[in-house]
Scaffold this motif. Structure first.
Motif, mmCIF file in Angstrom:
data_model
loop_
_atom_site.group_PDB
_atom_site.id
_atom_site.type_symbol
_atom_site.label_atom_id
_atom_site.label_comp_id
_atom_site.label_asym_id
_atom_site.label_seq_id
_atom_site.Cartn_x
_atom_site.Cartn_y
_atom_site.Cartn_z
ATOM 1 N N TYR A 163 0.853 -1.182 0.000
ATOM 2 C CA TYR A 163 0.000 0.000 0.000
ATOM 3 C C TYR A 163 0.897 1.243 0.000
ATOM 4 N N THR A 164 0.807 2.030 -1.036
ATOM 5 C CA THR A 164 1.729 3.155 -1.200
ATOM 6 C C THR A 164 1.029 4.515 -1.248
ATOM 7 N N THR A 165 -0.260 4.573 -0.903
ATOM 8 C CA THR A 165 -0.971 5.849 -0.921
ATOM 9 C C THR A 165 -0.616 6.681 0.305
ATOM 10 N N PRO A 166 -0.845 7.996 0.263
ATOM 11 C CA PRO A 166 -0.610 8.826 1.452
ATOM 12 C C PRO A 166 -1.416 8.370 2.664
ATOM 13 N N LEU A 167 -2.656 7.935 2.432
ATOM 14 C CA LEU A 167 -3.469 7.442 3.541
ATOM 15 C C LEU A 167 -2.801 6.234 4.188
ATOM 16 N N ALA A 168 -2.323 5.301 3.375
ATOM 17 C CA ALA A 168 -1.655 4.116 3.918
ATOM 18 C C ALA A 168 -0.408 4.500 4.688
ATOM 19 N N ALA A 169 0.322 5.489 4.190
ATOM 20 C CA ALA A 169 1.526 5.949 4.895
ATOM 21 C C ALA A 169 1.165 6.508 6.265
ATOM 22 N N ASN A 170 0.058 7.245 6.334
ATOM 23 C CA ASN A 170 -0.399 7.779 7.620
ATOM 24 C C ASN A 170 -0.814 6.659 8.570
ATOM 25 N N VAL A 171 -1.482 5.649 8.026
ATOM 26 C CA VAL A 171 -1.898 4.505 8.847
ATOM 27 C C VAL A 171 -0.672 3.783 9.398
ATOM 28 N N MET A 172 0.306 3.558 8.548
ATOM 29 C CA MET A 172 1.521 2.871 8.986
ATOM 30 C C MET A 172 2.242 3.684 10.067
ATOM 31 N N ALA A 173 2.266 4.998 9.894
ATOM 32 C CA ALA A 173 2.919 5.858 10.893
ATOM 33 C C ALA A 173 2.199 5.774 12.231
ATOM 34 N N ALA A 174 0.860 5.741 12.182
ATOM 35 C CA ALA A 174 0.083 5.641 13.416
ATOM 36 C C ALA A 174 0.318 4.308 14.109
ATOM 37 N N VAL A 175 0.309 3.223 13.331
ATOM 38 C CA VAL A 175 0.563 1.894 13.888
ATOM 39 C C VAL A 175 1.970 1.835 14.479
ATOM 40 N N GLN A 176 2.937 2.390 13.769
ATOM 41 C CA GLN A 176 4.320 2.417 14.254
ATOM 42 C C GLN A 176 4.406 3.122 15.603
ATOM 43 N N ALA A 177 3.756 4.272 15.721
ATOM 44 C CA ALA A 177 3.810 5.039 16.969
ATOM 45 C C ALA A 177 3.119 4.306 18.114
ATOM 46 N N MET A 178 1.987 3.684 17.837
ATOM 47 C CA MET A 178 1.251 2.970 18.882
ATOM 48 C C MET A 178 2.033 1.759 19.379
ATOM 49 N N LEU A 179 2.646 1.015 18.468
ATOM 50 C CA LEU A 179 3.438 -0.142 18.881
ATOM 51 C C LEU A 179 4.676 0.298 19.651
ATOM 52 N N ALA A 180 5.253 1.435 19.266
ATOM 53 C CA ALA A 180 6.434 1.944 19.972
ATOM 54 C C ALA A 180 6.113 2.246 21.429
ATOM 55 N N GLN A 181 4.883 2.666 21.695
ATOM 56 C CA GLN A 181 4.494 3.002 23.065
ATOM 57 C C GLN A 181 4.547 1.800 24.008
ATOM 58 N N VAL A 182 4.415 0.599 23.452
ATOM 59 C CA VAL A 182 4.451 -0.591 24.311
ATOM 60 C C VAL A 182 5.771 -1.340 24.181
ATOM 61 N N GLY A 183 6.703 -0.818 23.366
ATOM 62 C CA GLY A 183 8.023 -1.432 23.274
ATOM 63 C C GLY A 183 8.260 -2.304 22.065
ATOM 64 N N ILE A 184 7.413 -2.163 21.041
ATOM 65 C CA ILE A 184 7.613 -2.909 19.785
ATOM 66 C C ILE A 184 8.047 -1.911 18.724
ATOM 67 N N ASN A 185 9.247 -2.101 18.199
ATOM 68 C CA ASN A 185 9.864 -1.140 17.284
ATOM 69 C C ASN A 185 9.741 -1.638 15.844
ATOM 70 N N VAL A 186 8.771 -1.096 15.089
ATOM 71 C CA VAL A 186 8.598 -1.512 13.693
ATOM 72 C C VAL A 186 9.071 -0.412 12.755
ATOM 73 N N THR A 187 9.594 -0.835 11.600
ATOM 74 C CA THR A 187 10.063 0.086 10.568
ATOM 75 C C THR A 187 9.279 -0.181 9.287
ATOM 76 N N PRO A 188 8.342 0.695 8.921
ATOM 77 C CA PRO A 188 7.551 0.464 7.711
ATOM 78 C C PRO A 188 8.415 0.498 6.457
ATOM 79 N N ARG A 189 8.076 -0.346 5.497
ATOM 80 C CA ARG A 189 8.727 -0.356 4.192
ATOM 81 C C ARG A 189 7.655 -0.577 3.127
ATOM 82 N N ALA A 190 7.373 0.456 2.351
ATOM 83 C CA ALA A 190 6.360 0.372 1.290
ATOM 84 C C ALA A 190 7.044 0.144 -0.053
#
Length: 528
Positions: free
Chosen positions: A367-394
Motif C-alpha cells: 500500500y503506497t498511498t498517502p493514507l496508507a503511509a499515515n496509517v503505517m505511521a500511526a501503527v508504528q507510533a502505537m506499537l512503539a508506546q508498548v516497546g515494539i519497534n517496527v520500521t515500515p517499508r512500502a
C-alpha cells in the motif's frame, strides 16, 4: 503519541496536486474516448497485462478479457458471462457450462477447447498463475463439444465458482506454442493480447497508458465508445489532478480525497464496501511471533477506533477475524479493545526483552498511498508506546510479491506485513491466505501460518455441501482466527471512486482486487 491528522494529509495532498508533474504526453481528447486511472489504488495493478498473474487490476483487465462467470455489479451472485448457463451436480463435484456464441478479437470462434486450455494454464503453477493453488480440487476438464465444458472435482469445493470469476479466458490458438515456463514473461501480453471482450487491445505506451479500441463485432453489440484508455499515475494525487482538469473521467480515490468532490455537480462519488480485511500479518517463520501473548499484545496496543475516526473519517469498521459479515462472525469473540497497559503486561510475561529487545522489525506493505503511509505511521507510533519497534517499508506490488512468495524468503525483509485479503463476497476466499497447504510456493499463505486447528476449520468450511450449515462453519474459522491470531486483523474500509458527471451507464464497483463483476463496458458513453 503525536496524532497523524487528516488535515496533515489534506495539506500534503493539496501540495502534491499543485506540484506533481503530470506525464509529458497528452492523450488526444475525443468525444467517444473514455480515459481513466483504472489501476490507481488497491484495486489496480499498474503494468500487469497477464490475467493469470493478476492479484488485482480486474476492473481494467475485464474490459478486454472475460471469464466464464462473474459477479453481478452488487457482488451478490455469480452470473454467466462467456458461459450462457451452468449446472452443478447434486454431489457438487461436476460443473457443466454451456458457452455463449463468442469470437476472439482476431475473429476466430471461442470454443470449449479454449476454456479447457485456459483452465489447464491456470492450474499450472509453472505458468506463473496465482490461481493454481485455488484450483487443486479440479480432477479433470473436458470439452465435450464446442459449446460444452465439464469440470469435475475430486471433492466438493464451495469456492470454485468464486475462483472461476477470476479465470479470464485465453485463446489456445495464440498461446499453445509458448512453453508453460516461458508464458509469464512473454511479450504477447503487452504487444498483441487477444480477448473476447467489448474492447480490443490497441497499444501500450510504456509506463504511460494503455489504449483499447471498440470491438465492433462484440456479441453484446457495438460499444458506444470508440476507445477506452487506462492512464498510469505515480500516485492518487496526480490522478485526482488529472480528473479535476478533465484529462480523465474516472479514478479511485482515498476516503480523505472526497472533500475535493463533495457538492460538486461535475462529479459523481461511487462508494461501497471494499470486502477487504486489512491486517498485520505475522511472519510465523520468524521466532519473534511464536508466543501468542506477543501477537495479542500487538492487537491491544493499536487504537483501531482512533485510526478509523481520524484517518478514515469513520469510513471503516473494526475486524476481529478475517470476516466482518454478521452471519459469519460469532457474538462471543474477543474484541481486542485498545489497552496498552495490557499489551505491556503480555509482552513482559512473554519475555519480550529477551525475544527481541528493541531491535527494529520490518513492516512490509504494497500500500503506497498517502493514507496508507499515515496509517503505517500511526501503527508504528502505537506499537512503539508498548516497546515494539517496527520500521515500515512500502514497495510496489511486484516487489512485494517477489519477497513474500519466495519459497525461501529472507525473514528479515518482512517480519510483518500490512496487507489485505478479501473476506467476501465468498468467505472461502481467505483460505489461500491462511491454510497450511497454501504456504509458498503452493499458494499465497505468505505469513506461513501453520495452525492445524485453523487448517481443519478452513477445510471443513470449504467442504461443506449443505448451504444451511456453511455460515456456521465459517464462524468456526472466525473463532480460531480470533483466538490464535495468525493475523492481527484491523478493519474493513469503504472504497471510493469518482467519475465525471458526463459519464453515462458507467459501472464501477469497489470490489476486491477490482473485480471482476458485471460492468457492461459496451454501454459506457460520454455525454457531449
Amino acid at each position: 503519541m503525536k496524532r497523524v491528522s487528516r488535515l496533515t494529509y489534506a495539506a500534503a495532498l493539496a501540495a502534491m496536486m499543485a506540484t506533481s508533474a503530470l506525464p509529458a504526453f497528452v492523450v488526444p481528447a475525443q468525444a467517444a474516448t473514455l480515459s481513466g486511472g483504472f489501476d490507481v489504488g488497491p484495486g489496480g495493478f499498474q503494468g500487469n497485462f497477464n490475467p493469470l498473474a493478476a492479484t488485482s487490476g480486474f476492473t481494467w483487465l475485464s474490459v478486454y478479457y472475460e471469464p466464464l462467470v462473474t459477479y453481478d455489479e452488487k457482488l451478490q451472485k455469480v452470473v454467466g458471462l462467456l458461459a450462457s448457463s451452468y449446472e452443478v451436480s447434486d454431489d457438487q463435484q461436476t460443473y457443466t457450462f454451456k458457452l455463449a456464441d463468442a469470437k476472439w478479437h482476431d475473429g476466430k470462434p471461442f470454443t470449449a477447447k479454449d476454456a479447457s486450455f485456459t483452465l489447464e494454464l491456470a492450474k499450472n503453477a509453472k505458468t506463473g498463475s496465482v490461481l493454481a493453488a485455488r484450483l487443486t480440487a479440479i480432477s479433470s476438464v473436458e470439452a465435450t463439444d464446442d459449446k460444452t465444458l465439464v469440470i469435475k472435482l475430486s471433492a466438493p469445493s464451495a469456492s470454485l465458482l468464486d475462483t472461476l470469476t477470476k479465470v479470464m479466458m485465453l485463446p489456445e490458438h495464440a498461446l499453445t506454442q509458448i512453453p508453460a515456463d516461458q508464458l509469464a514473461k512473454n511479450s504477447w501480453w503487452s504487444a498483441a493480447p487477444v480477448g473476447t471482450g467489448p474492447f480490443k487491445f490497441g497499444r501500450y505506451v510504456t509506463d504511460q497508458y494503455v489504449e483499447l479500441t471498440a470491438n465492433t463485432d462484440y456479441r453484446g453489440g457495438k460499444p458506444a465508445l470508440e476507445k477506452v484508455i487506462n492512464r498510469y499515475f505515480a500516485n492518487p494525487a496526480a490522478a485526482i489532478a488529472a480528473l479535476r482538469a478533465g484529462e480523465i473521467q474516472f479514478t479511485y480515490v482515498d476516503s480523505n480525497d472526497l472533500n475535493t468532490f463533495r457538492d460538486n455537480k461535475d462529479f459523481r462519488i461511487i462508494e461501497g464496501n471494499s470486502f477487504v480485511v486489512n491486517y498485520l500479518g505475522f511472519n510465523h517463520d520468524s521466532s519473534i511471533w511464536k508466543d501468542l501473548r506477543v501477537r495479542q499484545a500487538v492487537m491491544y496496543a493499536i487504537n483501531r477506533d482512533a485510526i478509523i475516526q481520524s484517518l478514515y473519517g469513520g469510513a471503516a469498521k473494526p475486524a476481529n477475524c478475517g470476516y466482518v459479515a454478521d452471519q459469519v462472525v460469532p457474538q462471543d469473540i474477543e474484541a481486542y479493545a485498545y489497552d496498552p497497559e495490557k499489551a505491556k503486561k503480555l509482552l513482559e510475561e512473554a519475555g519480550w526483552d529477551k525475544i527481541n529487545g528493541n531491535k527494529p522489525i520490518t513492516l512490509l506493505t504494497y500500500y503506497t498511498t498517502p493514507l496508507a503511509a499515515n496509517v503505517m505511521a500511526a501503527v508504528q507510533a502505537m506499537l512503539a508506546q508498548v516497546g515494539i519497534n517496527v520500521t515500515p517499508r512500502a514497495v510496489d506490488t511486484p516487489t512485494y510479491n517477489s519477497i513474500v512468495l519466495n519459497p525461501t524468503p529472507d525473514v528479515a525483509q518482512f517480519q510483518m506485513v500490512y496487507a489485505g485479503l478479501q473476506n467476501g463476497p465468498d468467505p472461502s476466499s481467505i483460505n489461500v491466505g491462511l491454510n497450511e497447504k497454501q504456504i509458498p510456493p503452493a499458494g499465497p499463505n505468505v505469513v506461513r501460518a501453520r495452525m492445524p486447528e485453523l487448517t481443519k476449520a478452513l477445510d471443513t468450511a470449504l467442504g461443506e455441501t449443505d448451504a444451511t450449515k456453511r455460515d456456521a462453519r465459517y464462524q468456526d474459522v472466525c473463532k480460531v482466527m480470533n483466538a490464535e491470531l495468525p493475523w492481527g486483523t484491523l478493519w474493513v474500509a469503504n472504497r471510493y471512486g469518482v467519475a465525471s458527471a458526463k459519464l453515462k451507464d458507467f459501472v464501477w464497483t469497489p470490489a476486491p482486487g477490482g473485480g471482476p463483476y458485471q460492468a457492461h463496458p459496451e454501454k459506457w458513453s460520454i455525454a457531449d
